[in-house]
Design a protein around this motif. Structure first.
Motif, PDB file in Angstrom:
ATOM      1  N   MET A 146       0.835  -1.188   0.000  1.00  0.00           N
ATOM      2  CA  MET A 146       0.000   0.000   0.000  1.00  0.00           C
ATOM      3  C   MET A 146       0.879   1.252   0.000  1.00  0.00           C
ATOM      4  SD  MET A 146      -2.951   1.169   2.684  1.00  0.00           S
ATOM      5  CE  MET A 146      -4.016  -0.179   2.254  1.00  0.00           C
ATOM      6  N   SER A 147       0.474   2.249  -0.766  1.00  0.00           N
ATOM      7  CA  SER A 147       1.157   3.542  -0.734  1.00  0.00           C
ATOM      8  C   SER A 147       0.137   4.620  -1.013  1.00  0.00           C
ATOM      9  CB  SER A 147       2.295   3.588  -1.759  1.00  0.00           C
ATOM     10  OG  SER A 147       1.794   3.403  -3.063  1.00  0.00           O
ATOM     11  N   ALA A 148       0.510   5.858  -0.799  1.00  0.00           N
ATOM     12  CA  ALA A 148      -0.432   6.966  -0.957  1.00  0.00           C
ATOM     13  C   ALA A 148      -0.971   6.998  -2.380  1.00  0.00           C
ATOM     14  CB  ALA A 148       0.251   8.295  -0.632  1.00  0.00           C
ATOM     15  N   ASP A 149      -2.298   7.192  -2.496  1.00  0.00           N
ATOM     16  CA  ASP A 149      -2.944   7.135  -3.811  1.00  0.00           C
ATOM     17  C   ASP A 149      -2.300   8.077  -4.808  1.00  0.00           C
ATOM     18  OD1 ASP A 149      -6.341   6.647  -2.573  1.00  0.00           O
ATOM     19  OD2 ASP A 149      -4.679   5.287  -2.914  1.00  0.00           O
ATOM     20  N   TYR A 150      -1.973   9.304  -4.357  1.00  0.00           N
ATOM     21  CA  TYR A 150      -1.558  10.300  -5.342  1.00  0.00           C
ATOM     22  C   TYR A 150      -0.158  10.063  -5.858  1.00  0.00           C
ATOM     23  CZ  TYR A 150       1.228  12.660  -1.730  1.00  0.00           C
ATOM     24  OH  TYR A 150       2.140  12.957  -0.765  1.00  0.00           O
ATOM     25  N   ILE A 151       0.596   9.210  -5.216  1.00  0.00           N
ATOM     26  CA  ILE A 151       1.937   8.946  -5.729  1.00  0.00           C
ATOM     27  C   ILE A 151       2.079   7.520  -6.251  1.00  0.00           C
ATOM     28  CG2 ILE A 151       3.066  10.641  -4.265  1.00  0.00           C
ATOM     29  CD1 ILE A 151       3.970   8.322  -2.477  1.00  0.00           C
ATOM     30  N   SER A 152       1.045   6.697  -6.100  1.00  0.00           N
ATOM     31  CA  SER A 152       1.203   5.313  -6.550  1.00  0.00           C
ATOM     32  C   SER A 152       1.328   5.234  -8.059  1.00  0.00           C
ATOM     33  CB  SER A 152       0.023   4.457  -6.081  1.00  0.00           C
ATOM     34  OG  SER A 152      -1.152   4.838  -6.760  1.00  0.00           O
ATOM     35  N   GLU A 153       0.893   6.295  -8.759  1.00  0.00           N
ATOM     36  CA  GLU A 153       1.005   6.270 -10.217  1.00  0.00           C
ATOM     37  C   GLU A 153       2.304   6.868 -10.709  1.00  0.00           C
ATOM     38  OE1 GLU A 153      -3.827   6.595 -10.926  1.00  0.00           O
ATOM     39  OE2 GLU A 153      -2.489   8.159 -11.667  1.00  0.00           O
ATOM     40  N   ASP A 154       3.158   7.361  -9.787  1.00  0.00           N
ATOM     41  CA  ASP A 154       4.456   7.873 -10.208  1.00  0.00           C
ATOM     42  C   ASP A 154       5.312   6.742 -10.761  1.00  0.00           C
ATOM     43  OD1 ASP A 154       5.008  10.431  -7.619  1.00  0.00           O
ATOM     44  OD2 ASP A 154       3.607  10.289  -9.299  1.00  0.00           O
ATOM     45  N   LYS A 155       6.334   7.137 -11.501  1.00  0.00           N
ATOM     46  CA  LYS A 155       7.277   6.151 -12.035  1.00  0.00           C
ATOM     47  C   LYS A 155       8.693   6.527 -11.608  1.00  0.00           C
ATOM     48  CE  LYS A 155       4.223   4.295 -15.061  1.00  0.00           C
ATOM     49  NZ  LYS A 155       2.998   4.418 -14.313  1.00  0.00           N
ATOM     50  N   ALA A 156       9.555   5.529 -11.496  1.00  0.00           N
ATOM     51  CA  ALA A 156      10.989   5.777 -11.337  1.00  0.00           C
ATOM     52  C   ALA A 156      11.595   5.734 -12.728  1.00  0.00           C
ATOM     53  CB  ALA A 156      11.624   4.715 -10.443  1.00  0.00           C
ATOM     54  N   ALA A 157      12.056   6.866 -13.212  1.00  0.00           N
ATOM     55  CA  ALA A 157      12.592   6.960 -14.577  1.00  0.00           C
ATOM     56  C   ALA A 157      14.102   6.847 -14.535  1.00  0.00           C
ATOM     57  CB  ALA A 157      12.172   8.285 -15.215  1.00  0.00           C
ATOM     58  N   PHE A 158      14.633   5.853 -15.222  1.00  0.00           N
ATOM     59  CA  PHE A 158      16.071   5.640 -15.287  1.00  0.00           C
ATOM     60  C   PHE A 158      16.539   5.911 -16.715  1.00  0.00           C
ATOM     61  CE2 PHE A 158      17.029   3.799 -11.196  1.00  0.00           C
ATOM     62  CZ  PHE A 158      15.831   3.253 -10.782  1.00  0.00           C
ATOM     63  N   LYS A 159      17.609   6.664 -16.826  1.00  0.00           N
ATOM     64  CA  LYS A 159      18.216   6.932 -18.131  1.00  0.00           C
ATOM     65  C   LYS A 159      19.418   6.004 -18.278  1.00  0.00           C
ATOM     66  CE  LYS A 159      15.681  10.521 -19.343  1.00  0.00           C
ATOM     67  NZ  LYS A 159      14.801  10.499 -20.529  1.00  0.00           N
ATOM     68  N   ALA A 160      19.380   5.118 -19.261  1.00  0.00           N
ATOM     69  CA  ALA A 160      20.471   4.155 -19.451  1.00  0.00           C
ATOM     70  C   ALA A 160      21.201   4.445 -20.753  1.00  0.00           C
ATOM     71  CB  ALA A 160      19.913   2.729 -19.470  1.00  0.00           C
ATOM     72  N   LEU A 161      22.453   4.022 -20.825  1.00  0.00           N
ATOM     73  CA  LEU A 161      23.252   4.185 -22.035  1.00  0.00           C
ATOM     74  C   LEU A 161      23.764   2.822 -22.490  1.00  0.00           C
ATOM     75  CD1 LEU A 161      25.362   7.316 -21.020  1.00  0.00           C
ATOM     76  CD2 LEU A 161      23.466   7.255 -22.634  1.00  0.00           C
ATOM     77  N   ASP A 162      23.768   2.593 -23.803  1.00  0.00           N
ATOM     78  CA  ASP A 162      24.309   1.325 -24.300  1.00  0.00           C
ATOM     79  C   ASP A 162      25.738   1.542 -24.815  1.00  0.00           C
ATOM     80  OD1 ASP A 162      22.395   1.369 -27.433  1.00  0.00           O
ATOM     81  OD2 ASP A 162      24.235   2.414 -26.884  1.00  0.00           O
ATOM     82  N   GLY A 163      26.328   0.491 -25.376  1.00  0.00           N
ATOM     83  CA  GLY A 163      27.707   0.549 -25.809  1.00  0.00           C
ATOM     84  C   GLY A 163      27.977   1.531 -26.935  1.00  0.00           C
ATOM     85  N   ASP A 164      26.930   1.936 -27.649  1.00  0.00           N
ATOM     86  CA  ASP A 164      27.096   2.921 -28.718  1.00  0.00           C
ATOM     87  C   ASP A 164      26.793   4.338 -28.242  1.00  0.00           C
ATOM     88  OD1 ASP A 164      25.770   0.752 -31.346  1.00  0.00           O
ATOM     89  OD2 ASP A 164      27.774   0.957 -30.479  1.00  0.00           O
ATOM     90  N   GLY A 165      26.511   4.484 -26.952  1.00  0.00           N
ATOM     91  CA  GLY A 165      26.178   5.792 -26.429  1.00  0.00           C
ATOM     92  C   GLY A 165      24.719   6.174 -26.642  1.00  0.00           C
ATOM     93  N   GLN A 166      23.941   5.252 -27.163  1.00  0.00           N
ATOM     94  CA  GLN A 166      22.516   5.518 -27.379  1.00  0.00           C
ATOM     95  C   GLN A 166      21.788   5.461 -26.039  1.00  0.00           C
ATOM     96  OE1 GLN A 166      21.204   6.018 -30.508  1.00  0.00           O
ATOM     97  NE2 GLN A 166      19.110   6.237 -29.811  1.00  0.00           N
TER      98      GLN A 166
END
Lengths: 158, 159
Positions: A70-90
């Protein structure tokens, strides 16, 4: 619980009219689209249509038992956004739903990349994940909260 | 007609929060690591669960392939390009498996242009292939061809 069957989706292109998809199931664990059984069914379908098979998609599902926290309704729809890089820098983006409060720094916006669960997540992604073209993901330098909340509508002034 | 796999398999990790809202996270792994219960997909699911309050409900792997030399579709009489051929098969657990194909070949229909018969050689080949290799979604074997007919989808808009 592992799949009891492999779902096969075949897209056909007819001589006339739009493309269409035919879906059927075969034994579980089949990962080769050129499998004799799949091709036998596709060949039989080809004989009944005026179409040609273009693509085949194979799908398997493993169900996992568990319950959400259970977590607060107004934040349960938040996301953890991670920015990743691959071997080509993409750059690649991963958005994880319902992030736990413990992975954030004191500002509650920036993800603590030294948190043990975050470290484990980064390790799993860099060890297993690729870009769609096959280039391995090499690093995830940053993560932050991405809000996904509906804006409150202001009431009319009377 | 050899299908070529894409270099990666798509992994969908399906989640559900305590309100019941569903969402999914998508990764790509090497196409030989497509077992949703092991290897990369299982490790990624565990890692996602470690940082999420949602419940990870399932892991789905998708393998995409394309025929680089598909050839050309055959020509012939079409009464209507939007028509479908609907086939129903029986199974060992009693469920009915339905398969709908587009652009049905007129020459395999009965003289009434509406029904398929298992006496037709192409329908018999489909029944044989489904009995040998097809399954229901729950893994039960296909036992027989039950019925087949032409279906004409409604073109009515805004129904």
């Amino acid at each position: 619980m592992a799949s009891l069957a492999t779902r096969v989706t075949v897209v056909f292109d007819p001589q006339w009219g739009p493309q269409f998809a035919v879906r059927f199931h075969v034994a579980p664990g089949i990962i080769d689209p050129n499998n004799a059984g799949i091709q036998a069914i596709v060949t039989a379908i080809n004989a009944l249509t005026r179409a040609i098979a273009l693509t085949i998609e194979l799908s398997q599902v493993d169900a996992i038992a568990g319950s959400p926290v259970m977590s607060a309704d107004y934040i349960s729809e938040d996301k953890a956004a991670f920015k990743a890089l691959d071997g080509d820098g993409q750059a690649h983006n991963y958005r994880i739903p319902g992030p736990t409060a413990a992975i954030f720094l004191a500002n509650k916006e920036t993800i603590d990349m030294t948190n043990l669960d975050v470290v484990a997540f980064v390790a799993a992604v860099t060890a297993n994940a690729l870009g769609r073209g096959g280039v391995p993901i090499t690093t995830i330098p940053v993560g932050f909260r991405a809000e996904n909340r509906k804006k409150l509508k202001s009431a009319p002034q009377i | 007609m050899a299908f070529v796999l894409e270099p990666t398999a798509e992994v969908l990790i399906h989640c559900q929060d305590y309100n019941g809202a569903r969402s999914s996270v998508r990764f790509f792994v090497v196409n030989t690591d497509a077992d949703p219960a092991a290897g990369g997909p299982a490790a990624l699911a565990a890692a996602v669960q470690g940082i999420s309050a949602d419940a990870v409900t399932s892991v789905e792997t998708l393998l995409h392939s394309v025929d680089p030399l598909p050839g050309s579709p055959t020509d012939g009489p079409y009464s209507r390009g939007a028509d479908k051929g609907l086939f129903e098969f029986g199974s060992t657990d009693g469920s009915i498996v339905k398969m709908q194909i587009g652009a049905p070949n007129e020459t395999h229909l009965e003289p009434d242009h509406l029904r398929y018969s298992v006496s037709d050689i192409a329908v018999l080949a489909l029944e044989t292939a489904m009995k040998s290799f097809g399954k229901t979604a729950e893994g039960a074997a296909i036992t027989h061809f039950q019925t087949g007919y032409r279906r004409r989808p409604s073109r009515r808009k805004g129904k």
